[in-house]
Structures are given as structure tokens and as C-alpha cells.
Scaffold this active site. Sequence first.
Site, mmCIF file in Angstrom:
data_model
loop_
_atom_site.group_PDB
_atom_site.id
_atom_site.type_symbol
_atom_site.label_atom_id
_atom_site.label_comp_id
_atom_site.label_asym_id
_atom_site.label_seq_id
_atom_site.Cartn_x
_atom_site.Cartn_y
_atom_site.Cartn_z
ATOM 1 N N LYS A 1 -18.153 -6.277 6.191
ATOM 2 C CA LYS A 1 -16.855 -6.932 6.215
ATOM 3 C C LYS A 1 -16.331 -6.990 7.650
ATOM 4 O O LYS A 1 -16.330 -6.001 8.353
ATOM 5 C CB LYS A 1 -15.881 -6.131 5.329
ATOM 6 C CG LYS A 1 -14.606 -6.850 5.006
ATOM 7 C CD LYS A 1 -13.811 -6.049 3.987
ATOM 8 C CE LYS A 1 -12.521 -6.752 3.643
ATOM 9 N NZ LYS A 1 -11.720 -5.985 2.697
ATOM 10 N N HIS B 1 0.840 -1.205 0.000
ATOM 11 C CA HIS B 1 0.000 0.000 0.000
ATOM 12 C C HIS B 1 0.874 1.254 0.000
ATOM 13 O O HIS B 1 0.596 2.223 -0.714
ATOM 14 C CB HIS B 1 -0.898 0.054 1.250
ATOM 15 C CG HIS B 1 -1.940 -1.004 1.318
ATOM 16 N ND1 HIS B 1 -2.095 -1.800 2.423
ATOM 17 C CD2 HIS B 1 -2.896 -1.383 0.440
ATOM 18 C CE1 HIS B 1 -3.101 -2.639 2.224
ATOM 19 N NE2 HIS B 1 -3.606 -2.408 1.021
ATOM 20 N N ARG C 1 -2.534 -5.797 -8.098
ATOM 21 C CA ARG C 1 -1.440 -6.730 -7.834
ATOM 22 C C ARG C 1 -1.299 -7.743 -8.960
ATOM 23 O O ARG C 1 -0.204 -8.097 -9.345
ATOM 24 C CB ARG C 1 -1.684 -7.467 -6.518
ATOM 25 C CG ARG C 1 -1.589 -6.603 -5.300
ATOM 26 C CD ARG C 1 -1.857 -7.417 -4.053
ATOM 27 N NE ARG C 1 -3.169 -8.030 -4.082
ATOM 28 C CZ ARG C 1 -4.236 -7.591 -3.414
ATOM 29 N NH1 ARG C 1 -4.131 -6.555 -2.629
ATOM 30 N NH2 ARG C 1 -5.392 -8.188 -3.510
#
Length: 153
Positions: A41, A17, A89
Site C-alpha cells: 500500500k 478514528h 462506517r
Amino acid sequence: MKVAVYPGSFDPITNGHLEILKRALNIFDKVIMLVAINPNKKSRFSVLDRVNMIKEAINDSRVEVDSYEGLTVEYAKKHNASHLIRGLRAVTDFEYEFSLASANDFIDSSVDTVFLMSKAEKSFINSSMIMELYQSGVDISALVPPSVLKRLK
């Protein structure tokens, strides 16, 4: 002034990050690291802990850290941000991120999404992997800032 919002759960923040943030600061005058609150979440760290871990990991006056529950694109508009930063990614990230960017564009096309690819050596790092490695006894000090290690111990 070009302002961007870099949203994420950052649960916890990783060096991946931080690498994306560093590169975003080469493009934008100010970046707001936004801890997105998703009530659906289950988080490992509280919102306050995540905000504080980020603040402790960053020493740059061009970075602001905040949290928000709601649509990120609405937050961006309220804070005069013209762009959202998203890190990619691997190919597996693309479909989800493309969908999210398309939804944000539908909501407000004046806020663009900028995708920054992770460097190859950091492409495997994500918050879930960090926690799995840590719980398995692997030394993760090269993957997270000291502020995360401090809270894990």
C-alpha cells in the site's frame, strides 16, 4: 487487564478514528493503536509520522502507540491482547471487515474482533476523503486532530 489492539493504516488519523478509540477505552483497560505496515500500500505519511501524529493527538496513559509489519493477530498475541478493534462506517465496510475477522479467527480463535460503529456524523470520514477534501481546499480542521493539520501545512 483487558487489552485490545486497534490496527489501521491511520494515513492520516482522523477524528473518526479517535472517536472509535474513545469508545474502545470504555470497554478495555488498555488499547494499543497499531500502525499497520502494508508494503503493498502506498502511504502518504511515513510510519514514524503516523505514529507521532497519533501520539500527539492522544493524551491518555491507557493508550500505547506502536507499528508492526506482519499479521495483526500475531502482534495481539505477543502483547497479551484479547481483542482487535475495528471501526465500521457503512455497510460497504462490513464485507471486508467480516472477511478480515474470519481470517484472523482462522489464524487464532483466542483473539476476538470487536466492531464499533461510527457515529452517523462521522461515518463519511476516511483518510482518503480527508486528503481529497484538503487538496481541494476544504477546511478539514473539524475532521482531523491538530497533529495532522500541522503536517499537512
